[in-house]
Design a protein around this motif. Structure first.
Motif, PDB file in Angstrom:
ATOM      1  N   ARG A 161     -14.635 -10.244   9.322  1.00  0.00           N
ATOM      2  CA  ARG A 161     -14.966  -9.036   8.778  1.00  0.00           C
ATOM      3  C   ARG A 161     -13.781  -8.324   8.118  1.00  0.00           C
ATOM      4  NH1 ARG A 161     -19.311  -6.619   6.873  1.00  0.00           N
ATOM      5  NH2 ARG A 161     -19.840  -4.223   7.421  1.00  0.00           N
ATOM      6  N   LEU A 162     -12.591  -8.504   8.881  1.00  0.00           N
ATOM      7  CA  LEU A 162     -11.330  -7.771   8.284  1.00  0.00           C
ATOM      8  C   LEU A 162     -10.906  -8.497   7.104  1.00  0.00           C
ATOM      9  CD1 LEU A 162      -9.078  -6.583  10.965  1.00  0.00           C
ATOM     10  CD2 LEU A 162     -11.056  -5.268   9.984  1.00  0.00           C
ATOM     11  N   LEU A 163     -11.190  -9.923   6.998  1.00  0.00           N
ATOM     12  CA  LEU A 163     -10.969 -10.480   5.710  1.00  0.00           C
ATOM     13  C   LEU A 163     -11.552  -9.768   4.395  1.00  0.00           C
ATOM     14  CD1 LEU A 163     -11.146 -14.378   6.576  1.00  0.00           C
ATOM     15  CD2 LEU A 163      -9.029 -12.962   5.618  1.00  0.00           C
ATOM     16  N   GLN A 164     -12.841  -9.276   4.582  1.00  0.00           N
ATOM     17  CA  GLN A 164     -13.414  -8.437   3.626  1.00  0.00           C
ATOM     18  C   GLN A 164     -13.015  -7.256   3.607  1.00  0.00           C
ATOM     19  OE1 GLN A 164     -17.317  -9.304   5.857  1.00  0.00           O
ATOM     20  NE2 GLN A 164     -18.023  -9.972   3.513  1.00  0.00           N
ATOM     21  N   LEU A 177      -1.055   2.299  -1.199  1.00  0.00           N
ATOM     22  CA  LEU A 177      -0.664   1.604   0.213  1.00  0.00           C
ATOM     23  C   LEU A 177      -0.234   0.238   0.301  1.00  0.00           C
ATOM     24  CD1 LEU A 177      -3.796   3.416   1.898  1.00  0.00           C
ATOM     25  CD2 LEU A 177      -1.706   4.383   1.739  1.00  0.00           C
ATOM     26  N   SER A 178       0.399   0.028   1.453  1.00  0.00           N
ATOM     27  CA  SER A 178       0.739  -1.146   1.839  1.00  0.00           C
ATOM     28  C   SER A 178      -0.140  -1.622   2.973  1.00  0.00           C
ATOM     29  CB  SER A 178       2.121  -1.535   2.332  1.00  0.00           C
ATOM     30  OG  SER A 178       3.043  -1.276   1.408  1.00  0.00           O
ATOM     31  N   ILE A 179      -0.788  -2.589   2.551  1.00  0.00           N
ATOM     32  CA  ILE A 179      -2.040  -3.256   3.577  1.00  0.00           C
ATOM     33  C   ILE A 179      -1.932  -4.696   3.859  1.00  0.00           C
ATOM     34  CG2 ILE A 179      -4.577  -3.271   3.771  1.00  0.00           C
ATOM     35  CD1 ILE A 179      -4.865  -1.141   1.734  1.00  0.00           C
ATOM     36  N   TYR A 180      -2.036  -5.019   5.282  1.00  0.00           N
ATOM     37  CA  TYR A 180      -1.766  -6.505   5.433  1.00  0.00           C
ATOM     38  C   TYR A 180      -1.894  -6.630   7.090  1.00  0.00           C
ATOM     39  CZ  TYR A 180       2.982  -4.282   6.466  1.00  0.00           C
ATOM     40  OH  TYR A 180       3.980  -3.538   6.841  1.00  0.00           O
ATOM     41  N   ARG A 181      -2.581  -7.635   7.478  1.00  0.00           N
ATOM     42  CA  ARG A 181      -2.601  -7.859   8.737  1.00  0.00           C
ATOM     43  C   ARG A 181      -1.408  -8.264   9.777  1.00  0.00           C
ATOM     44  NH1 ARG A 181      -6.682 -12.410   8.826  1.00  0.00           N
ATOM     45  NH2 ARG A 181      -5.644 -12.894   7.010  1.00  0.00           N
ATOM     46  N   SER A 182      -1.595  -7.909  10.948  1.00  0.00           N
ATOM     47  CA  SER A 182      -0.512  -8.306  11.815  1.00  0.00           C
ATOM     48  C   SER A 182      -0.934  -9.118  12.891  1.00  0.00           C
ATOM     49  CB  SER A 182       0.020  -7.082  12.521  1.00  0.00           C
ATOM     50  OG  SER A 182      -1.040  -6.272  13.283  1.00  0.00           O
ATOM     51  N   GLU A 183      -2.328  -9.064  12.973  1.00  0.00           N
ATOM     52  CA  GLU A 183      -3.162 -10.111  13.788  1.00  0.00           C
ATOM     53  C   GLU A 183      -4.499 -10.309  13.049  1.00  0.00           C
ATOM     54  OE1 GLU A 183      -2.123 -11.863  16.330  1.00  0.00           O
ATOM     55  OE2 GLU A 183      -0.418 -10.654  17.133  1.00  0.00           O
ATOM     56  N   PRO A 184      -5.130 -11.434  13.259  1.00  0.00           N
ATOM     57  CA  PRO A 184      -6.396 -11.477  12.542  1.00  0.00           C
ATOM     58  C   PRO A 184      -7.422 -10.376  12.711  1.00  0.00           C
ATOM     59  CG  PRO A 184      -5.750 -13.649  13.496  1.00  0.00           C
ATOM     60  CD  PRO A 184      -4.805 -12.325  14.273  1.00  0.00           C
ATOM     61  N   TYR A 185      -7.249  -9.647  13.857  1.00  0.00           N
ATOM     62  CA  TYR A 185      -8.256  -8.543  14.163  1.00  0.00           C
ATOM     63  C   TYR A 185      -7.629  -7.188  13.921  1.00  0.00           C
ATOM     64  CZ  TYR A 185      -5.804  -9.940  18.390  1.00  0.00           C
ATOM     65  OH  TYR A 185      -4.718 -10.055  19.394  1.00  0.00           O
ATOM     66  N   PHE A 186      -6.330  -7.003  13.631  1.00  0.00           N
ATOM     67  CA  PHE A 186      -5.610  -5.863  13.123  1.00  0.00           C
ATOM     68  C   PHE A 186      -5.194  -5.845  11.738  1.00  0.00           C
ATOM     69  CE2 PHE A 186      -3.575  -5.565  17.668  1.00  0.00           C
ATOM     70  CZ  PHE A 186      -4.766  -5.048  18.306  1.00  0.00           C
ATOM     71  N   LEU A 187      -5.734  -4.948  11.002  1.00  0.00           N
ATOM     72  CA  LEU A 187      -5.359  -4.627   9.727  1.00  0.00           C
ATOM     73  C   LEU A 187      -4.509  -3.331   9.780  1.00  0.00           C
ATOM     74  CD1 LEU A 187      -5.398  -5.507   6.771  1.00  0.00           C
ATOM     75  CD2 LEU A 187      -7.686  -4.177   6.557  1.00  0.00           C
ATOM     76  N   GLU A 188      -3.368  -3.547   9.149  1.00  0.00           N
ATOM     77  CA  GLU A 188      -2.257  -2.395   9.199  1.00  0.00           C
ATOM     78  C   GLU A 188      -2.323  -1.633   7.806  1.00  0.00           C
ATOM     79  OE1 GLU A 188       0.200  -2.196  11.709  1.00  0.00           O
ATOM     80  OE2 GLU A 188      -0.437  -4.034  12.795  1.00  0.00           O
ATOM     81  N   ILE A 189      -2.327  -0.260   7.893  1.00  0.00           N
ATOM     82  CA  ILE A 189      -2.546   0.526   6.684  1.00  0.00           C
ATOM     83  C   ILE A 189      -1.233   1.235   6.753  1.00  0.00           C
ATOM     84  CG2 ILE A 189      -3.776   2.305   5.725  1.00  0.00           C
ATOM     85  CD1 ILE A 189      -5.599  -0.361   6.014  1.00  0.00           C
ATOM     86  N   MET A 190      -0.318   1.016   5.499  1.00  0.00           N
ATOM     87  CA  MET A 190       1.113   1.609   6.141  1.00  0.00           C
ATOM     88  C   MET A 190       1.178   2.389   4.430  1.00  0.00           C
ATOM     89  SD  MET A 190       2.168   0.352   8.584  1.00  0.00           S
ATOM     90  CE  MET A 190       3.595   1.000   8.378  1.00  0.00           C
ATOM     91  N   PRO A 191       2.178   3.142   4.611  1.00  0.00           N
ATOM     92  CA  PRO A 191       2.825   3.932   3.188  1.00  0.00           C
ATOM     93  C   PRO A 191       3.267   2.994   2.146  1.00  0.00           C
ATOM     94  CG  PRO A 191       4.040   4.918   5.171  1.00  0.00           C
ATOM     95  CD  PRO A 191       3.060   3.764   5.601  1.00  0.00           C
ATOM     96  N   GLN A 192       3.165   3.124   0.953  1.00  0.00           N
ATOM     97  CA  GLN A 192       3.511   2.278  -0.090  1.00  0.00           C
ATOM     98  C   GLN A 192       4.871   1.793  -0.022  1.00  0.00           C
ATOM     99  OE1 GLN A 192       3.669   4.179  -3.925  1.00  0.00           O
ATOM    100  NE2 GLN A 192       3.026   2.330  -5.117  1.00  0.00           N
TER     101      GLN A 192
END
Length: 269
Positions: A161-164, A177-192
């Protein structure tokens, strides 16, 4: 190469699968600090979730640093001064909350001593709580509650689901924003433009060093940028394949003294 700084991700790198620093790793890190090397812990964790390891490694005594929230905050352990910080634009919190509801995934934010859950608590939120030894507090109106400066939000859910969700949010917020996964089940939402490499550049510049004088060790998706930017980028043998592909050197696993091996090979005066 004249390496002066060792940068370590925490989970899957510094710590074993039991989330502990092995005695051999602890002693090796204390020894290189005594010799004058800098040690930085760089993690997606909130600052409060890193303190126990900073104390164990005596980072305060040796004047070393914590890089938390994937680089959105850097703390000088000796003075407890925040030497760099970037927060999410407050205007994105309501829309991120609505996206989490739309995709039926979890959303978290962070206070100093607890984790704020904006959706019903799921098993991945419980993992985040256990990892950081911080309690979860569920709130009914996340967008009304999170009105304080926030270094990051975390989206949680099933990996498929997080891939989508990752693809959709990157398309929507790619200039914001900067958006990337730290784990397959964690999606990090960061400042640009926030990631570990960006913030480490700020740190080394303030110390009069260069990125070439830095060894960075990691295992997860959010470690790739710092591994690519370092003078020596090291992947643990338990790392994601994309991390190994980015690395200059692959050490042993987090459960088999991989960090000790790096120290013995590359950080001897």
């Amino acid at each position: 190469m004249d390496y002066q700084m060792l940068v370590l991700d925490i989970d899957g790198t510094l710590t074993t699968s039991k989330k502990e620093i092995s005695p051999a790793t602890r002693e090796a890190l204390l020894a290189i600090q005594e010799e004058g090397f800098l040690v930085v812990l760089a993690s997606g964790r909130p600052t409060g979730g890193m303190i126990r390891y900073a104390k164990e490694l005596q980072l305060k005594k040796y004047g070393n640093y914590l890089l938390s929230f994937n680089g959105a905050r850097i703390v000088n352990c000796k003075t407890e001064e925040i030497i760099y910080e970037k927060t999410l634009p407050q205007t994105v919190i309501p829309s991120l909350y609505q996206e989490a509801l739309r995709w039926n995934v979890g959303i978290l934010a962070y206070e100093e001593n607890c984790i704020i859950a904006g959706t019903p608590i799921d098993r991945y939120m419980e993992i985040e709580s256990r990892i950081n030894a911080l309690p979860l507090k569920e709130v009914q109106q996340f967008d009304s509650y999170v009105t304080f400066p926030s270094n990051k939000c975390l989206i949680t859910g099933e990996p498929e689901r997080l891939l989508q969700v990752e693809a959709a949010l990157k398309e929507q917020y790619h200039t914001y924003l900067s958006i990337y996964r730290s784990e397959p089940y964690f999606l990090e939402i960061m400042p640009q433009q926030i990631d570990k490499a960006h913030s480490l550049q700020k740190l080394v510049t303030s110390l009069g060093l260069t990125m070439d004088q830095m060894i960075c060790c990691g295992d997860g998706f959010n470690d790739v940028t710092m591994i690519e930017a370092a003078g020596l980028g090291v992947a643990m043998s338990n790392a994601q394949d994309v991390v190994k592909d980015a690395a200059d050197y692959i050490t042993d696993s987090n459960d088999n003294e991989g960090i000790v091996q790096v120290i013995q090979r590359f950080l001897k005066r």
